[in-house]
Write a protein that holds these residues in place. Structure first.
Motif, PDB file in Angstrom:
ATOM      1  N   ALA A 117       0.846  -1.187   0.000  1.00  0.00           N
ATOM      2  CA  ALA A 117       0.000   0.000   0.000  1.00  0.00           C
ATOM      3  C   ALA A 117       0.884   1.240   0.000  1.00  0.00           C
ATOM      4  CB  ALA A 117      -0.926   0.007   1.197  1.00  0.00           C
ATOM      5  N   PHE A 118       0.615   2.151  -0.920  1.00  0.00           N
ATOM      6  CA  PHE A 118       1.360   3.400  -0.974  1.00  0.00           C
ATOM      7  C   PHE A 118       0.695   4.476  -0.129  1.00  0.00           C
ATOM      8  CE2 PHE A 118       2.660   1.684  -5.206  1.00  0.00           C
ATOM      9  CZ  PHE A 118       4.003   1.553  -4.909  1.00  0.00           C
ATOM     10  N   THR A 119      -0.626   4.531  -0.184  1.00  0.00           N
ATOM     11  CA  THR A 119      -1.357   5.599   0.482  1.00  0.00           C
ATOM     12  C   THR A 119      -2.412   5.004   1.400  1.00  0.00           C
ATOM     13  OG1 THR A 119      -3.055   5.688  -1.234  1.00  0.00           O
ATOM     14  CG2 THR A 119      -1.088   7.056  -1.572  1.00  0.00           C
ATOM     15  N   THR A 120      -3.058   5.865   2.158  1.00  0.00           N
ATOM     16  CA  THR A 120      -4.156   5.430   3.024  1.00  0.00           C
ATOM     17  C   THR A 120      -5.283   4.850   2.185  1.00  0.00           C
ATOM     18  OG1 THR A 120      -3.585   7.194   4.561  1.00  0.00           O
ATOM     19  CG2 THR A 120      -5.757   6.188   4.815  1.00  0.00           C
ATOM     20  N   GLN A 121      -5.525   5.459   1.024  1.00  0.00           N
ATOM     21  CA  GLN A 121      -6.578   4.955   0.139  1.00  0.00           C
ATOM     22  C   GLN A 121      -6.250   3.540  -0.326  1.00  0.00           C
ATOM     23  OE1 GLN A 121      -7.230   7.300  -3.378  1.00  0.00           O
ATOM     24  NE2 GLN A 121      -9.174   6.280  -3.830  1.00  0.00           N
ATOM     25  N   ASP A 122      -4.983   3.259  -0.637  1.00  0.00           N
ATOM     26  CA  ASP A 122      -4.585   1.912  -1.024  1.00  0.00           C
ATOM     27  C   ASP A 122      -4.802   0.930   0.123  1.00  0.00           C
ATOM     28  OD1 ASP A 122      -3.869   2.668  -3.553  1.00  0.00           O
ATOM     29  OD2 ASP A 122      -1.720   2.797  -3.118  1.00  0.00           O
ATOM     30  N   ARG A 123      -4.505   1.356   1.349  1.00  0.00           N
ATOM     31  CA  ARG A 123      -4.706   0.471   2.502  1.00  0.00           C
ATOM     32  C   ARG A 123      -6.182   0.123   2.670  1.00  0.00           C
ATOM     33  NH1 ARG A 123      -1.400   4.274   4.923  1.00  0.00           N
ATOM     34  NH2 ARG A 123       0.758   3.678   4.686  1.00  0.00           N
ATOM     35  N   VAL A 124      -7.051   1.102   2.397  1.00  0.00           N
ATOM     36  CA  VAL A 124      -8.495   0.848   2.491  1.00  0.00           C
ATOM     37  C   VAL A 124      -8.926  -0.111   1.391  1.00  0.00           C
ATOM     38  CG1 VAL A 124     -10.777   1.900   2.245  1.00  0.00           C
ATOM     39  CG2 VAL A 124      -9.039   3.023   3.624  1.00  0.00           C
TER      40      VAL A 124
ATOM     41  N   ARG B 238     -11.735  -5.477   4.753  1.00  0.00           N
ATOM     42  CA  ARG B 238     -12.950  -4.676   4.918  1.00  0.00           C
ATOM     43  C   ARG B 238     -13.362  -4.721   6.378  1.00  0.00           C
ATOM     44  NH1 ARG B 238     -17.818  -5.832   2.882  1.00  0.00           N
ATOM     45  NH2 ARG B 238     -17.542  -8.005   3.341  1.00  0.00           N
ATOM     46  N   PRO B 239     -13.955  -3.663   6.882  1.00  0.00           N
ATOM     47  CA  PRO B 239     -14.431  -3.682   8.274  1.00  0.00           C
ATOM     48  C   PRO B 239     -15.493  -4.762   8.515  1.00  0.00           C
ATOM     49  CG  PRO B 239     -14.478  -1.454   7.391  1.00  0.00           C
ATOM     50  CD  PRO B 239     -14.116  -2.364   6.266  1.00  0.00           C
ATOM     51  N   ASN B 240     -16.275  -5.095   7.481  1.00  0.00           N
ATOM     52  CA  ASN B 240     -17.340  -6.088   7.632  1.00  0.00           C
ATOM     53  C   ASN B 240     -16.864  -7.516   7.427  1.00  0.00           C
ATOM     54  OD1 ASN B 240     -18.929  -3.860   7.937  1.00  0.00           O
ATOM     55  ND2 ASN B 240     -19.985  -4.049   5.997  1.00  0.00           N
ATOM     56  N   PHE B 241     -15.583  -7.694   7.127  1.00  0.00           N
ATOM     57  CA  PHE B 241     -15.040  -9.035   6.910  1.00  0.00           C
ATOM     58  C   PHE B 241     -15.078  -9.798   8.231  1.00  0.00           C
ATOM     59  CE2 PHE B 241     -11.267 -11.877   6.956  1.00  0.00           C
ATOM     60  CZ  PHE B 241     -11.703 -12.772   6.002  1.00  0.00           C
TER      61      PHE B 241
ATOM     62  N   ASN C 138     -18.799 -12.533   2.043  1.00  0.00           N
ATOM     63  CA  ASN C 138     -17.729 -12.247   2.999  1.00  0.00           C
ATOM     64  C   ASN C 138     -16.361 -12.112   2.323  1.00  0.00           C
ATOM     65  OD1 ASN C 138     -16.743 -11.708   5.578  1.00  0.00           O
ATOM     66  ND2 ASN C 138     -16.321 -13.862   5.993  1.00  0.00           N
ATOM     67  N   HIS C 139     -16.275 -11.212   1.351  1.00  0.00           N
ATOM     68  CA  HIS C 139     -14.990 -10.959   0.697  1.00  0.00           C
ATOM     69  C   HIS C 139     -14.069 -10.212   1.649  1.00  0.00           C
ATOM     70  CE1 HIS C 139     -16.227 -12.392  -3.217  1.00  0.00           C
ATOM     71  NE2 HIS C 139     -17.393 -11.814  -2.989  1.00  0.00           N
ATOM     72  N   GLU C 140     -12.801 -10.557   1.597  1.00  0.00           N
ATOM     73  CA  GLU C 140     -11.848  -9.990   2.544  1.00  0.00           C
ATOM     74  C   GLU C 140     -11.517  -8.532   2.249  1.00  0.00           C
ATOM     75  OE1 GLU C 140      -7.513 -10.951   4.539  1.00  0.00           O
ATOM     76  OE2 GLU C 140      -8.308 -12.285   3.011  1.00  0.00           O
ATOM     77  N   THR C 141     -11.317  -8.199   0.977  1.00  0.00           N
ATOM     78  CA  THR C 141     -10.929  -6.829   0.640  1.00  0.00           C
ATOM     79  C   THR C 141     -12.078  -6.078  -0.021  1.00  0.00           C
ATOM     80  OG1 THR C 141     -10.118  -7.410  -1.562  1.00  0.00           O
ATOM     81  CG2 THR C 141      -8.533  -7.548   0.264  1.00  0.00           C
TER      82      THR C 141
ATOM     83  N   HIS D 242     -14.877  -7.304  -2.890  1.00  0.00           N
ATOM     84  CA  HIS D 242     -16.309  -7.081  -2.647  1.00  0.00           C
ATOM     85  C   HIS D 242     -16.923  -6.281  -3.795  1.00  0.00           C
ATOM     86  CE1 HIS D 242     -19.976  -6.243  -0.377  1.00  0.00           C
ATOM     87  NE2 HIS D 242     -19.845  -4.992  -0.749  1.00  0.00           N
ATOM     88  N   GLU D 243     -16.260  -5.197  -4.181  1.00  0.00           N
ATOM     89  CA  GLU D 243     -16.785  -4.359  -5.257  1.00  0.00           C
ATOM     90  C   GLU D 243     -16.782  -5.100  -6.594  1.00  0.00           C
ATOM     91  OE1 GLU D 243     -14.433  -0.812  -5.069  1.00  0.00           O
ATOM     92  OE2 GLU D 243     -15.732   0.084  -3.546  1.00  0.00           O
ATOM     93  N   ASN D 244     -15.748  -5.876  -6.863  1.00  0.00           N
ATOM     94  CA  ASN D 244     -15.705  -6.646  -8.112  1.00  0.00           C
ATOM     95  C   ASN D 244     -16.853  -7.651  -8.176  1.00  0.00           C
ATOM     96  OD1 ASN D 244     -13.480  -5.290  -9.066  1.00  0.00           O
ATOM     97  ND2 ASN D 244     -12.020  -6.865  -8.447  1.00  0.00           N
ATOM     98  N   SER D 245     -17.143  -8.295  -7.062  1.00  0.00           N
ATOM     99  CA  SER D 245     -18.256  -9.241  -7.007  1.00  0.00           C
ATOM    100  C   SER D 245     -19.580  -8.536  -7.274  1.00  0.00           C
ATOM    101  CB  SER D 245     -18.276  -9.922  -5.637  1.00  0.00           C
ATOM    102  OG  SER D 245     -19.409 -10.721  -5.490  1.00  0.00           O
TER     103      SER D 245
END
Length: 188
Positions: free
Chosen positions: A14-21, A26-29, A154-157, A161-164
């Motif tokens: 991860a380069f940035t905070t956005q990349d880490r997110v 995911r918080p719901n994982f 229950n996708h991890e990232t 989740h968005e791709n699904s």
């Protein structure tokens, strides 16, 4: 290069905070805590086979809903007069084999003097408008269902989740909007 590839593969890139997110959990994982054999740190873990089963169930639900959309499309074609008694006669002049998409009661609504008379400009527009409303309503409802299915998988990232979610919605909405074009391509 190898270090970057491995860090991306293990989810630590991860380069940035956005990349880490995007690439982090995911918080719901939901998962059970376990010791990561590579990093030696505790992490949430959810078995891939369980996710695959949930993805298969989601695909089945989507297929069932697409079948429902197909039934609405066939009814729409009958009500709009695209499938009529003439098609039945062209399909099999002897009358032994029925046209697979011809439903006499719905097709009779498009006959002359019927509620959706194809000879009347205004009456013939009603089924097309009803189909447009039905497609928009089905897409809106499926959007909610797809979100729930993707969350349940229950996708991890966030990216997974968005791709699904994108894949489900793209397939359903494309199929729902353009299925009506397959009738003239296949049967006409």
């Amino acid at each position: 290069r190898k270090e970057a590839r491995l860090s991306y593969q293990f989810g630590t890139f991860a380069f940035t905070t956005q990349d880490r997110v995007k690439f982090g959990q995911r918080p719901n994982f939901e998962g059970k805590m376990r010791l990561n054999p590579v990093t030696g740190m505790m992490e949430k873990y959810y078995p891939a086979y369980k996710r695959r089963i949930k993805v298969a169930v989601s695909a089945f639900v989507t297929i069932v809903l697409l079948a429902g959309a197909s039934v609405i499309m066939v009814i729409s074609l009958n009500v709009q007069g695209y499938i009529s008694q003439e098609d039945q006669e062209r399909w099999d002049p002897s009358g032994e084999d029925a046209h697979p998409l011809y439903f006499p009661w719905f097709a009779s609504l498009a006959d002359e003097g019927g509620i959706f008379d194809t000879n009347s400009y205004w009456k013939s527009m009603i089924p097309a408008l009803l189909r447009a409303v039905a497609v928009a309503t089905m897409n809106k409802q499926y959007s909610k269902i797809a979100e729930q299915l993707s969350e349940w998988e229950n996708h991890e990232t966030l990216v997974d989740h968005e791709n699904s979610l994108i894949l489900k919605r793209l397939l359903f909405e494309t199929f729902d909007a353009y299925i009506i074009l397959f009738y003239p391509a296949i049967y006409e």
